[in-house]
Design a protein around this motif. Sequence first.
Motif, PDB file in Angstrom:
ATOM      1  N   SER A 114       0.830  -1.202   0.000  1.00 40.62           N
ATOM      2  CA  SER A 114       0.000   0.000   0.000  1.00 40.62           C
ATOM      3  C   SER A 114       0.865   1.253   0.000  1.00 40.62           C
ATOM      4  N   GLY A 115       1.922   1.235   0.800  1.00 36.67           N
ATOM      5  CA  GLY A 115       2.801   2.393   0.873  1.00 36.67           C
ATOM      6  C   GLY A 115       3.560   2.657  -0.401  1.00 36.67           C
ATOM      7  N   LEU A 116       3.762   1.610  -1.198  1.00 34.56           N
ATOM      8  CA  LEU A 116       4.532   1.759  -2.434  1.00 34.56           C
ATOM      9  C   LEU A 116       3.723   2.337  -3.594  1.00 34.56           C
ATOM     10  N   GLU A 117       2.459   2.619  -3.358  1.00 37.60           N
ATOM     11  CA  GLU A 117       1.638   3.169  -4.441  1.00 37.60           C
ATOM     12  C   GLU A 117       2.194   4.491  -4.963  1.00 37.60           C
ATOM     13  N   ASP A 118       2.790   5.309  -4.080  1.00 34.52           N
ATOM     14  CA  ASP A 118       3.381   6.574  -4.534  1.00 34.52           C
ATOM     15  C   ASP A 118       4.514   6.324  -5.533  1.00 34.52           C
ATOM     16  N   TYR A 119       5.296   5.272  -5.298  1.00 35.58           N
ATOM     17  CA  TYR A 119       6.357   4.915  -6.235  1.00 35.58           C
ATOM     18  C   TYR A 119       5.756   4.585  -7.596  1.00 35.58           C
ATOM     19  N   LEU A 120       4.724   3.759  -7.584  1.00 35.74           N
ATOM     20  CA  LEU A 120       4.115   3.326  -8.836  1.00 35.74           C
ATOM     21  C   LEU A 120       3.541   4.511  -9.605  1.00 35.74           C
ATOM     22  N   ARG A 121       2.888   5.422  -8.880  1.00 33.78           N
ATOM     23  CA  ARG A 121       2.346   6.605  -9.552  1.00 33.78           C
ATOM     24  C   ARG A 121       3.462   7.457 -10.135  1.00 33.78           C
ATOM     25  N   TYR A 122       4.572   7.598  -9.396  1.00 38.23           N
ATOM     26  CA  TYR A 122       5.679   8.412  -9.900  1.00 38.23           C
ATOM     27  C   TYR A 122       6.217   7.845 -11.206  1.00 38.23           C
ATOM     28  N   TYR A 123       6.364   6.535 -11.281  1.00 41.02           N
ATOM     29  CA  TYR A 123       6.919   5.905 -12.482  1.00 41.02           C
ATOM     30  C   TYR A 123       5.868   5.584 -13.541  1.00 41.02           C
ATOM     31  N   GLY A 124       4.605   5.967 -13.272  1.00 38.87           N
ATOM     32  CA  GLY A 124       3.551   5.735 -14.246  1.00 38.87           C
ATOM     33  C   GLY A 124       3.149   4.283 -14.369  1.00 38.87           C
ATOM     34  N   LEU A 125       3.298   3.512 -13.297  1.00 40.60           N
ATOM     35  CA  LEU A 125       2.971   2.093 -13.312  1.00 40.60           C
ATOM     36  C   LEU A 125       1.582   1.865 -12.714  1.00 40.60           C
ATOM     37  N   PRO A 126       0.916   0.763 -13.094  1.00 38.20           N
ATOM     38  CA  PRO A 126      -0.431   0.493 -12.564  1.00 38.20           C
ATOM     39  C   PRO A 126      -0.402   0.112 -11.090  1.00 38.20           C
ATOM     40  N   SER A 127      -1.516   0.287 -10.428  1.00 35.20           N
ATOM     41  CA  SER A 127      -1.645  -0.060  -9.016  1.00 35.20           C
ATOM     42  C   SER A 127      -1.456  -1.555  -8.796  1.00 35.20           C
ATOM     43  N   GLN A 128      -0.881  -1.909  -7.629  1.00 34.77           N
ATOM     44  CA  GLN A 128      -0.731  -3.317  -7.276  1.00 34.77           C
ATOM     45  C   GLN A 128      -2.001  -3.891  -6.662  1.00 34.77           C
ATOM     46  N   HIS A 129      -2.976  -3.047  -6.418  1.00 27.54           N
ATOM     47  CA  HIS A 129      -4.163  -3.494  -5.697  1.00 27.54           C
ATOM     48  C   HIS A 129      -5.340  -3.814  -6.615  1.00 27.54           C
ATOM     49  N   PHE A 154      10.589   0.663   9.422  1.00 23.60           N
ATOM     50  CA  PHE A 154      11.510   1.795   9.386  1.00 23.60           C
ATOM     51  C   PHE A 154      10.829   3.128   9.648  1.00 23.60           C
ATOM     52  N   SER A 155       9.516   3.123   9.872  1.00 21.67           N
ATOM     53  CA  SER A 155       8.811   4.383  10.139  1.00 21.67           C
ATOM     54  C   SER A 155       7.483   4.106  10.820  1.00 21.67           C
ATOM     55  N   GLU A 156       6.958   5.115  11.501  1.00 25.88           N
ATOM     56  CA  GLU A 156       5.615   5.025  12.055  1.00 25.88           C
ATOM     57  C   GLU A 156       4.595   4.932  10.909  1.00 25.88           C
ATOM     58  N   TYR A 157       4.904   5.563   9.801  1.00 29.63           N
ATOM     59  CA  TYR A 157       4.033   5.526   8.621  1.00 29.63           C
ATOM     60  C   TYR A 157       3.792   4.091   8.175  1.00 29.63           C
ATOM     61  N   THR A 158       4.873   3.317   8.053  1.00 31.83           N
ATOM     62  CA  THR A 158       4.738   1.929   7.614  1.00 31.83           C
ATOM     63  C   THR A 158       4.113   1.077   8.707  1.00 31.83           C
ATOM     64  N   LYS A 159       4.403   1.376   9.971  1.00 27.28           N
ATOM     65  CA  LYS A 159       3.753   0.628  11.052  1.00 27.28           C
ATOM     66  C   LYS A 159       2.237   0.802  10.993  1.00 27.28           C
ATOM     67  N   ARG A 160       1.779   2.029  10.768  1.00 23.17           N
ATOM     68  CA  ARG A 160       0.330   2.248  10.679  1.00 23.17           C
ATOM     69  C   ARG A 160      -0.275   1.410   9.565  1.00 23.17           C
ATOM     70  N   SER A 161       0.416   1.305   8.440  1.00 25.77           N
ATOM     71  CA  SER A 161      -0.088   0.501   7.333  1.00 25.77           C
ATOM     72  C   SER A 161      -0.141  -0.978   7.718  1.00 25.77           C
ATOM     73  N   LEU A 162       0.902  -1.466   8.372  1.00 28.18           N
ATOM     74  CA  LEU A 162       0.930  -2.875   8.791  1.00 28.18           C
ATOM     75  C   LEU A 162      -0.227  -3.185   9.735  1.00 28.18           C
ATOM     76  N   VAL A 163      -0.492  -2.282  10.668  1.00 26.53           N
ATOM     77  CA  VAL A 163      -1.521  -2.509  11.675  1.00 26.53           C
ATOM     78  C   VAL A 163      -2.920  -2.302  11.106  1.00 26.53           C
ATOM     79  N   GLN A 164      -3.125  -1.180  10.413  1.00 24.66           N
ATOM     80  CA  GLN A 164      -4.465  -0.807   9.979  1.00 24.66           C
ATOM     81  C   GLN A 164      -4.897  -1.479   8.683  1.00 24.66           C
ATOM     82  N   GLU A 165      -3.952  -1.725   7.776  1.00 28.42           N
ATOM     83  CA  GLU A 165      -4.324  -2.276   6.473  1.00 28.42           C
ATOM     84  C   GLU A 165      -4.039  -3.762   6.329  1.00 28.42           C
ATOM     85  N   TYR A 166      -3.132  -4.303   7.169  1.00 25.08           N
ATOM     86  CA  TYR A 166      -2.772  -5.715   7.033  1.00 25.08           C
ATOM     87  C   TYR A 166      -3.025  -6.522   8.300  1.00 25.08           C
TER      88      TYR A 166
END
Length: 366
Positions: A114-129, A154-166
């Motif tokens: 989920s957090g990597l979606e910004d990478y995909l948008r930057y490179y013009g790649l389709p969503s993984q979801h 490595f961040s509170e940002y990724t921890k929130r994703s692990l807890v709330q989304e996974y």
Amino acid sequence: MMSTSPPRIAFAIETTLGNAVFLQNLKRAMSRRTDITPVWLPIDEHADDMWEHLPLVRSRLSIRGGLRTRWALQQAVANEPLRAAVVHTQRMAHLAHDFMSRVPSVVSTDATPSGLEDYLRYYGLPSQHAGWVGRAKNALHRRTYKVARGLLSFSEYTKRSLVQEYGVPDARVHVVWPSVDTELWHPDEARKPRDGVVRLLFVGGDLGRKGGMLLLRWARETRVRGWRLDLVTSSGFEAPPGVHVHVGVKPNSPELISLAQAADLFVLPTMADMSSWAIAEAKAAGLAVVTTPTGGVGELVRDGVDGRIVPVGDYAALASTLDALVSTPDRLRAMGRESRRMAEEKMDLRTTCDRMLDFIRNVTGI
């Protein structure tokens, strides 16, 4: 009779990009310890091995990495029993669920899909979801996170994703910010030129994604004088006046440390990122930092205290911020002192390593 030898812990870590810095720093921290026996398993995704020559495998980076990790872990435990393992990142762990079920394992990561979606948008790649493929990937990640005894984020940002989304329980996730050896990375006033020039430093292999093009635009357009920009990246190019490009500079190298110690301001206007070792290094060297809030990067800078945070992709805000800071060197020095203080308190490698190993022991029961 029970063995009193230090427990053997395997560290299977991919060696691409910032992951190589993570591995190097861990080795440096562990070299000072006698309470564990680390077993280093660097996973080179570009190795010329059997997986590189299988037609259905060589074109899939995650599968190659997963197979190499599985093989390395199995070989390590066959040589001598392991008490625990740490696998970085989750894509390296997807094919090692059976091993992780036998040997208590921790997965470390700087990002979820989920957090990597910004990478995909930057490179013009389709969503993984999207579609059934996205649902299958989501299920695989959930399974990997469930098999792991704990997660290092490595961040509170990724921890929130692990807890709330996974669905990972909060207590099973430990946040470990990018950390550096604060004895190796430290301010050195003797390296500061006394010429009145404010020195800016940028470090980023992917010049575009890391915001280097915005910084170069500022270098061409600013009317402020009395500055120099040192730009460390992966390939050379013709730079505008005042900009010095450095190619081939290695992590933790004397050249890179010297550039940081001579600088006054570190600038990383990144467009898509999860965390940043370069910011941790800059703060340990006593530099004010300008960056963006993408991913967990913004957690590393206290806006107005030890640096400034500007919106992602906002050139006007970046240019205005840089003009103001370059024009107030006293403010830069004050921010730099706050950066060093924060690095000592929250980014020191030995302290971080102690906390990380306490967490590993707790969740694996060793």
